[in-house]
Design a protein around this motif. Structure first.
Motif, PDB file in Angstrom:
ATOM      1  N   ILE A 152      -4.828  -4.326   0.039  1.00 32.59           N
ATOM      2  CA  ILE A 152      -5.600  -3.174   0.266  1.00 32.59           C
ATOM      3  C   ILE A 152      -4.881  -2.033  -0.301  1.00 32.59           C
ATOM      4  O   ILE A 152      -3.701  -1.990  -0.503  1.00 32.59           O
ATOM      5  N   PRO A 153      -5.798  -1.037  -0.970  1.00 32.72           N
ATOM      6  CA  PRO A 153      -5.431   0.009  -1.475  1.00 32.72           C
ATOM      7  C   PRO A 153      -4.714   1.169  -0.663  1.00 32.72           C
ATOM      8  O   PRO A 153      -4.988   1.332   0.573  1.00 32.72           O
ATOM      9  N   ALA A 154      -3.837   1.929  -1.043  1.00 30.24           N
ATOM     10  CA  ALA A 154      -3.169   3.048  -0.349  1.00 30.24           C
ATOM     11  C   ALA A 154      -2.724   4.015  -1.428  1.00 30.24           C
ATOM     12  O   ALA A 154      -2.586   3.714  -2.567  1.00 30.24           O
ATOM     13  N   GLU A 155      -2.594   5.348  -1.204  1.00 25.69           N
ATOM     14  CA  GLU A 155      -2.387   6.210  -2.096  1.00 25.69           C
ATOM     15  C   GLU A 155      -0.819   6.258  -1.991  1.00 25.69           C
ATOM     16  O   GLU A 155      -0.167   7.035  -1.472  1.00 25.69           O
ATOM     17  N   ILE A 156      -0.039   5.403  -3.034  1.00 22.92           N
ATOM     18  CA  ILE A 156       1.196   5.079  -2.908  1.00 22.92           C
ATOM     19  C   ILE A 156       1.922   6.197  -3.681  1.00 22.92           C
ATOM     20  O   ILE A 156       1.407   6.658  -4.781  1.00 22.92           O
ATOM     21  N   VAL A 157       2.951   6.811  -3.321  1.00 18.47           N
ATOM     22  CA  VAL A 157       3.676   7.924  -3.975  1.00 18.47           C
ATOM     23  C   VAL A 157       5.090   7.717  -4.640  1.00 18.47           C
ATOM     24  O   VAL A 157       5.661   8.445  -5.165  1.00 18.47           O
ATOM     25  N   TYR A 158       5.428   6.506  -3.703  1.00 18.30           N
ATOM     26  CA  TYR A 158       6.809   6.039  -4.094  1.00 18.30           C
ATOM     27  C   TYR A 158       7.123   4.571  -3.991  1.00 18.30           C
ATOM     28  O   TYR A 158       6.372   4.063  -2.902  1.00 18.30           O
ATOM     29  N   GLU A 159       7.679   3.920  -5.071  1.00 21.52           N
ATOM     30  CA  GLU A 159       8.058   2.556  -4.504  1.00 21.52           C
ATOM     31  C   GLU A 159       9.144   2.010  -5.541  1.00 21.52           C
ATOM     32  O   GLU A 159       9.515   2.540  -6.394  1.00 21.52           O
ATOM     33  N   ASP A 160       9.997   1.408  -4.588  1.00 20.99           N
ATOM     34  CA  ASP A 160      11.261   0.496  -5.284  1.00 20.99           C
ATOM     35  C   ASP A 160      11.189  -0.746  -4.885  1.00 20.99           C
ATOM     36  O   ASP A 160      10.157  -1.223  -4.074  1.00 20.99           O
ATOM     37  N   ASP A 161      12.339  -1.339  -4.876  1.00 17.53           N
ATOM     38  CA  ASP A 161      12.352  -2.720  -4.561  1.00 17.53           C
ATOM     39  C   ASP A 161      12.600  -2.990  -3.133  1.00 17.53           C
ATOM     40  O   ASP A 161      12.183  -4.225  -2.499  1.00 17.53           O
ATOM     41  N   GLN A 162      12.872  -1.831  -2.240  1.00 17.01           N
ATOM     42  CA  GLN A 162      13.087  -2.097  -0.970  1.00 17.01           C
ATOM     43  C   GLN A 162      12.250  -1.524   0.004  1.00 17.01           C
ATOM     44  O   GLN A 162      12.063  -1.636   1.401  1.00 17.01           O
ATOM     45  N   CYS A 163      11.377  -0.417  -0.497  1.00 17.20           N
ATOM     46  CA  CYS A 163      10.891   0.554   0.247  1.00 17.20           C
ATOM     47  C   CYS A 163       9.621   1.020  -0.556  1.00 17.20           C
ATOM     48  O   CYS A 163       9.655   0.965  -1.744  1.00 17.20           O
ATOM     49  N   LEU A 164       8.456   1.521   0.361  1.00 18.53           N
ATOM     50  CA  LEU A 164       7.296   2.458  -0.216  1.00 18.53           C
ATOM     51  C   LEU A 164       6.847   3.311   0.409  1.00 18.53           C
ATOM     52  O   LEU A 164       7.207   3.478   1.814  1.00 18.53           O
TER      53      LEU A 164
END
Length: 108
Positions: free
Chosen positions: A13-25
């Motif tokens: 499902i979509p979300a306005e992601i502002v940050y992502e790495d291998d452990q968190c978003l």
């Protein structure tokens, strides 16, 4: 049960992601309580603070360090609030550990 946060992690499902790495978003809260209101979540499924184990310390620390960087990127140099609800009685609506980052960007 698959939570809405797991579906966001899996890009179902979509979300306005502002940050992502291998452990968190981190993504924008759909019901913001401040000009900046983001949720920072670990990609590992942990129900709440009450469900943390000794081995989760590095992951939680990573999430908080990421949160600090995200706050700076969002213009929250003057300060911000971090909130964590734990359990239904504590106001937690989604059973997946998450940190609310709230603030108002500094004006120059």
């Amino acid at each position: 049960m698959t939570t809405i946060f797991k579906k966001i992690i899996d890009k179902e499902i979509p979300a306005e992601i502002v940050y992502e790495d291998d452990q968190c978003l981190a993504f924008k809260d759909i019901h913001p309580k401040a000009p900046v209101h983001l949720l920072v979540i670990p990609k590992k499924e942990i129900v709440s603070l009450a469900h943390l184990s000794e081995g989760d310390g590095p992951l939680v620390g990573h999430c908080l360090v990421a949160l600090s960087r995200i706050a700076a990127e969002q213009g929250l140099a003057d300060g911000y609030k971090v909130a964590v609800n734990c359990g239904e009685a504590g106001g937690q609506e989604v059973p997946h550990l998450h940190f609310h980052l709230l603030g108002t960007p500094a004006t120059k």
